[in-house]
Design a protein around this motif. Structure first.
Motif, PDB file in Angstrom:
ATOM      1  N   VAL B 153       2.437  -1.939   1.375  1.00 53.45           N
ATOM      2  CA  VAL B 153       2.204  -1.745  -0.057  1.00 53.45           C
ATOM      3  C   VAL B 153       2.256  -3.120  -0.712  1.00 53.45           C
ATOM      4  CG1 VAL B 153       3.093  -0.712  -2.178  1.00 53.45           C
ATOM      5  CG2 VAL B 153       3.142   0.594  -0.039  1.00 53.45           C
ATOM      6  N   LEU B 154       1.176  -3.459  -1.404  1.00 56.18           N
ATOM      7  CA  LEU B 154       1.053  -4.803  -1.982  1.00 56.18           C
ATOM      8  C   LEU B 154       1.533  -4.834  -3.428  1.00 56.18           C
ATOM      9  CD1 LEU B 154      -2.507  -5.775  -0.661  1.00 56.18           C
ATOM     10  CD2 LEU B 154      -0.290  -6.290   0.374  1.00 56.18           C
ATOM     11  N   HIS B 155       2.178  -5.932  -3.778  1.00 53.70           N
ATOM     12  CA  HIS B 155       2.656  -6.165  -5.141  1.00 53.70           C
ATOM     13  C   HIS B 155       2.798  -7.672  -5.314  1.00 53.70           C
ATOM     14  CE1 HIS B 155       6.495  -6.837  -3.147  1.00 53.70           C
ATOM     15  NE2 HIS B 155       6.265  -5.711  -2.494  1.00 53.70           N
ATOM     16  N   ARG B 156       3.250  -8.083  -6.487  1.00 50.90           N
ATOM     17  CA  ARG B 156       3.297  -9.503  -6.795  1.00 50.90           C
ATOM     18  C   ARG B 156       4.127 -10.292  -5.772  1.00 50.90           C
ATOM     19  NH1 ARG B 156       6.096 -10.702 -12.160  1.00 50.90           N
ATOM     20  NH2 ARG B 156       4.593  -9.144 -12.837  1.00 50.90           N
ATOM     21  N   GLY B 173      -1.447  -4.790  17.876  1.00 54.98           N
ATOM     22  CA  GLY B 173      -2.465  -3.902  18.426  1.00 54.98           C
ATOM     23  C   GLY B 173      -2.653  -2.646  17.597  1.00 54.98           C
ATOM     24  N   ALA B 174      -2.536  -2.776  16.278  1.00 54.22           N
ATOM     25  CA  ALA B 174      -2.730  -1.620  15.401  1.00 54.22           C
ATOM     26  C   ALA B 174      -4.186  -1.184  15.423  1.00 54.22           C
ATOM     27  CB  ALA B 174      -2.308  -1.975  13.975  1.00 54.22           C
ATOM     28  N   ALA B 175      -4.405   0.118  15.259  1.00 60.35           N
ATOM     29  CA  ALA B 175      -5.766   0.632  15.140  1.00 60.35           C
ATOM     30  C   ALA B 175      -6.241   0.531  13.696  1.00 60.35           C
ATOM     31  CB  ALA B 175      -5.830   2.091  15.608  1.00 60.35           C
ATOM     32  N   ARG B 176      -5.285   0.585  12.760  1.00 61.63           N
ATOM     33  CA  ARG B 176      -5.626   0.514  11.333  1.00 61.63           C
ATOM     34  C   ARG B 176      -4.603  -0.343  10.612  1.00 61.63           C
ATOM     35  NH1 ARG B 176      -4.698   5.224   8.617  1.00 61.63           N
ATOM     36  NH2 ARG B 176      -6.417   5.171   7.172  1.00 61.63           N
ATOM     37  N   LEU B 177      -5.074  -0.984   9.580  1.00 56.53           N
ATOM     38  CA  LEU B 177      -4.183  -1.707   8.666  1.00 56.53           C
ATOM     39  C   LEU B 177      -4.496  -1.235   7.259  1.00 56.53           C
ATOM     40  CD1 LEU B 177      -2.159  -3.959   7.889  1.00 56.53           C
ATOM     41  CD2 LEU B 177      -4.106  -5.549   7.863  1.00 56.53           C
ATOM     42  N   GLU B 178      -3.487  -0.702   6.620  1.00 59.63           N
ATOM     43  CA  GLU B 178      -3.659  -0.218   5.251  1.00 59.63           C
ATOM     44  C   GLU B 178      -3.002  -1.216   4.314  1.00 59.63           C
ATOM     45  OE1 GLU B 178      -3.489   4.495   5.053  1.00 59.63           O
ATOM     46  OE2 GLU B 178      -1.901   3.570   3.863  1.00 59.63           O
ATOM     47  N   LEU B 179      -3.803  -1.922   3.549  1.00 61.65           N
ATOM     48  CA  LEU B 179      -3.285  -2.850   2.545  1.00 61.65           C
ATOM     49  C   LEU B 179      -3.489  -2.155   1.209  1.00 61.65           C
ATOM     50  CD1 LEU B 179      -4.997  -6.030   4.044  1.00 61.65           C
ATOM     51  CD2 LEU B 179      -2.528  -5.552   4.058  1.00 61.65           C
ATOM     52  N   ALA B 180      -2.438  -1.477   0.768  1.00 57.88           N
ATOM     53  CA  ALA B 180      -2.580  -0.601  -0.397  1.00 57.88           C
ATOM     54  C   ALA B 180      -1.815  -1.185  -1.565  1.00 57.88           C
ATOM     55  CB  ALA B 180      -2.070   0.797  -0.069  1.00 57.88           C
ATOM     56  N   ASN B 181      -2.527  -1.563  -2.600  1.00 57.65           N
ATOM     57  CA  ASN B 181      -1.824  -2.024  -3.783  1.00 57.65           C
ATOM     58  C   ASN B 181      -0.977  -0.890  -4.360  1.00 57.65           C
ATOM     59  OD1 ASN B 181      -2.331  -4.858  -5.080  1.00 57.65           O
ATOM     60  ND2 ASN B 181      -4.199  -4.324  -3.957  1.00 57.65           N
ATOM     61  N   ILE B 222      -9.666  -1.939   8.635  1.00 56.39           N
ATOM     62  CA  ILE B 222      -8.861  -2.535   7.568  1.00 56.39           C
ATOM     63  C   ILE B 222      -9.220  -1.903   6.231  1.00 56.39           C
ATOM     64  CG2 ILE B 222      -8.303  -4.670   6.333  1.00 56.39           C
ATOM     65  CD1 ILE B 222      -8.503  -6.116   8.944  1.00 56.39           C
ATOM     66  N   LEU B 223      -8.212  -1.287   5.619  1.00 57.82           N
ATOM     67  CA  LEU B 223      -8.419  -0.684   4.305  1.00 57.82           C
ATOM     68  C   LEU B 223      -7.738  -1.547   3.260  1.00 57.82           C
ATOM     69  CD1 LEU B 223      -7.677   1.991   6.371  1.00 57.82           C
ATOM     70  CD2 LEU B 223      -8.565   3.038   4.300  1.00 57.82           C
ATOM     71  N   PHE B 224      -8.426  -1.779   2.179  1.00 63.67           N
ATOM     72  CA  PHE B 224      -7.830  -2.511   1.070  1.00 63.67           C
ATOM     73  C   PHE B 224      -7.975  -1.646  -0.171  1.00 63.67           C
ATOM     74  CE2 PHE B 224      -7.895  -5.488  -2.510  1.00 63.67           C
ATOM     75  CZ  PHE B 224      -6.754  -6.240  -2.255  1.00 63.67           C
ATOM     76  N   VAL B 225      -6.860  -1.196  -0.698  1.00 65.69           N
ATOM     77  CA  VAL B 225      -6.888  -0.351  -1.893  1.00 65.69           C
ATOM     78  C   VAL B 225      -6.555  -1.217  -3.097  1.00 65.69           C
ATOM     79  CG1 VAL B 225      -5.963   1.715  -3.002  1.00 65.69           C
ATOM     80  CG2 VAL B 225      -6.123   1.610  -0.497  1.00 65.69           C
TER      81      VAL B 225
END
Lengths: 95, 367
Positions: B153-156, B173-181, B222-225
């Motif tokens: 979870v992304l923040h300042r 070796g992750a299959a997915r990376l969720e970079l979720a603001n 790679i997901l970027f929310v």
């Protein structure tokens, strides 16, 4: 890149399942699902690494309606497999 | 009320207990009021009712689902209904052997959250630093061939370290990376002044994520929310109100999303009293914002309404006190000024050097 000698299997996070509601096949993976038509479901079920992409294409051609041009079958199946790979849903092994 | 669509995913919040105290937690502020948890038999019934409704996936989440001693039994119960099972966990309390038992019980995939790659940063946001133990759990998941999603979870406080999170996902070796603001509701709204990053920081992170997506295509998804505060159009929250997702809280309250308890103008049904089917198709709160009849101007004539479903109802209520208002994240909202003011606050805060004070998620801290 997927070619005729590639051996494919569904990625670890993917489960192929028949939807009890619609009877259609689905690829389930984290947080998502992809509904497959009959032909796509047949292709997905053949991604077991036991046969090559070339053999998958042969099997699909055998099962296709008479008169369907072979180039069209090959083109559409390869396009589908490459789309699955781009989404990380397929693992590509060597020849 | 329009006819109920088919739900696909059950979000099962098994407990609100959690060893971590993240200041952006999506759990409600009044955690302690939901301590009367459903038991194994009740969850087993809920999974069966979910499958009968057409649901295909279950997210086992919390709080921290690993603190439930019956988690193995719950995984087995969901597997018996042929549901696709995601375990959404912090990885703490870490226990690699237990992960093996969960995999044997039928887990399909695991999502492990990392608060930060920087130890001080992790301690600031979560009240403690568990990076080593989390990395061990991620390695154990890989050794078990459990598909791994890494979630940040992304923040300042951590958004500048997106390249490090990408490197971590590669190494693990992750299959997915969720970079979720962070979504600024609940605990995160209470801490918004400390958490909302600047526009420049969000943009820089997005560029890193986008480059990594190209480079790792076919290997790591790679997901970027983006934060909706910078999007100018609202997010399609939960793919539409009570449309695809059904959530059950630890004490059995059925909701259309994590934050809906915050809409205090609505009354929420309990799975202890009614079946999921009766709730999903008949409950007036579930029907309240389905379709378009509820939409105010400018949503009701907006060409985007079938894409974003009018945005987030919980955000409208949290910021405006009216769950049927246009989401203020939308630039077309008459109250978009609230979001613009929050952005301006974030730009000023970037100039500060010391980490700002933050209210950690604790059971006993009064809202």
């Amino acid at each position: 890149m997927i070619d005729r000698s590639s051996r494919l299997r569904l990625a670890r996070q993917v489960r192929l399942k028949a939807d009890p509601r619609s009877g259609k096949h689905l690829l389930l993976y984290p947080e998502r699902g992809l509904e497959l038509n009959e032909i796509a479901a047949r292709v997905a079920a053949l991604c077991t690494e036991e046969i090559t992409v070339g053999e998958i294409l042969d099997r699909l051609a055998e099962a296709a309606a008479a008169g369907t041009p072979r180039e069209r079958i090959d083109g559409e199946v390869l396009e589908f497999l490459r789309a699955l790979e781009a989404r990380g849903l397929l693992t590509v092994g060597g020849a | 009320m329009s006819e109920a669509p088919r739900p696909y995913t059950l979000v099962a919040e098994l407990t609100y207990r959690c060893p971590l105290a993240c200041g952006y937690c999506s759990n409600p502020l009044d955690l302690a009021r939901h301590a009367d948890e459903l038991d194994t038999a009740a969850w087993t019934r809920v999974f069966g009712e979910a499958a009968a409704l057409g649901i295909l996936q279950v997210n086992l989440t919390g709080g921290e689902p690993l603190v439930r001693p019956d988690l193995e039994a719950l995984v087995a119960a969901a597997r018996a209904e042929d549901l696709y099972i995601n375990l959404i966990t912090s990885g703490i309390p870490s226990d690699a052997e237990r992960l093996g038992r969960l995999a044997s019980a039928g887990l399909d995939s695991i999502q492990i959250s990392i608060q930060d790659s920087d130890r001080q940063g992790a301690a600031w946001i979560a009240g403690r630093d568990d990076l080593e133990a989390k990395l061990e759990m991620a390695a154990a998941a890989r050794a078990l061939q459990l598909p791994l999603t890494l979630n940040v979870v992304l923040h300042r406080g951590n958004i500048a370290r997106v390249p490090e999170f990408i490197a971590l996902a590669e190494r693990l070796g992750a299959a997915r990376l969720e970079l979720a603001n962070t979504q600024y509701l609940g605990w995160a709204l209470a801490n918004r002044g400390a958490l909302l990053p600047s526009r420049a920081a969000v943009e820089e992170a997005r560029v890193h994520a986008s480059a990594a997506r190209q480079r790792l295509r076919g290997r790591i998804e790679i997901l970027f929310v983006r934060p909706d505060y910078y999007a100018d159009r609202p997010r399609a929250c939960m793919d539409g109100w009570a449309r695809r997702y059904l959530l059950v809280t630890p004490d059995g309250i059925a909701l259309p999303c994590h934050q809906a308890l915050g809409i205090t103008s609505l009354h929420w049904p309990s799975v202890r009293a009614q079946s999921l089917d009766a709730i999903w198709s008949g409950d007036p709160s579930f029907g309240a914002f389905r379709g378009e009849a509820w939409m105010p101007a400018p949503c009701r004539s907006c060409p985007e309404r079938e894409t974003d479903f009018g945005g987030c109802r919980c955000q409208a209520f949290a910021l405006l006190g009216d769950a049927a208002a246009t989401d203020p994240a939308c630039a077309l909202s008459p109250r978009h000024d609230l979001v613009i003011a929050a952005r301006a606050g974030a730009e000023e805060a970037v100039a500060q050097i010391a980490p700002p004070p933050i209210r950690l998620r604790r059971f006993r801290s009064a809202p």
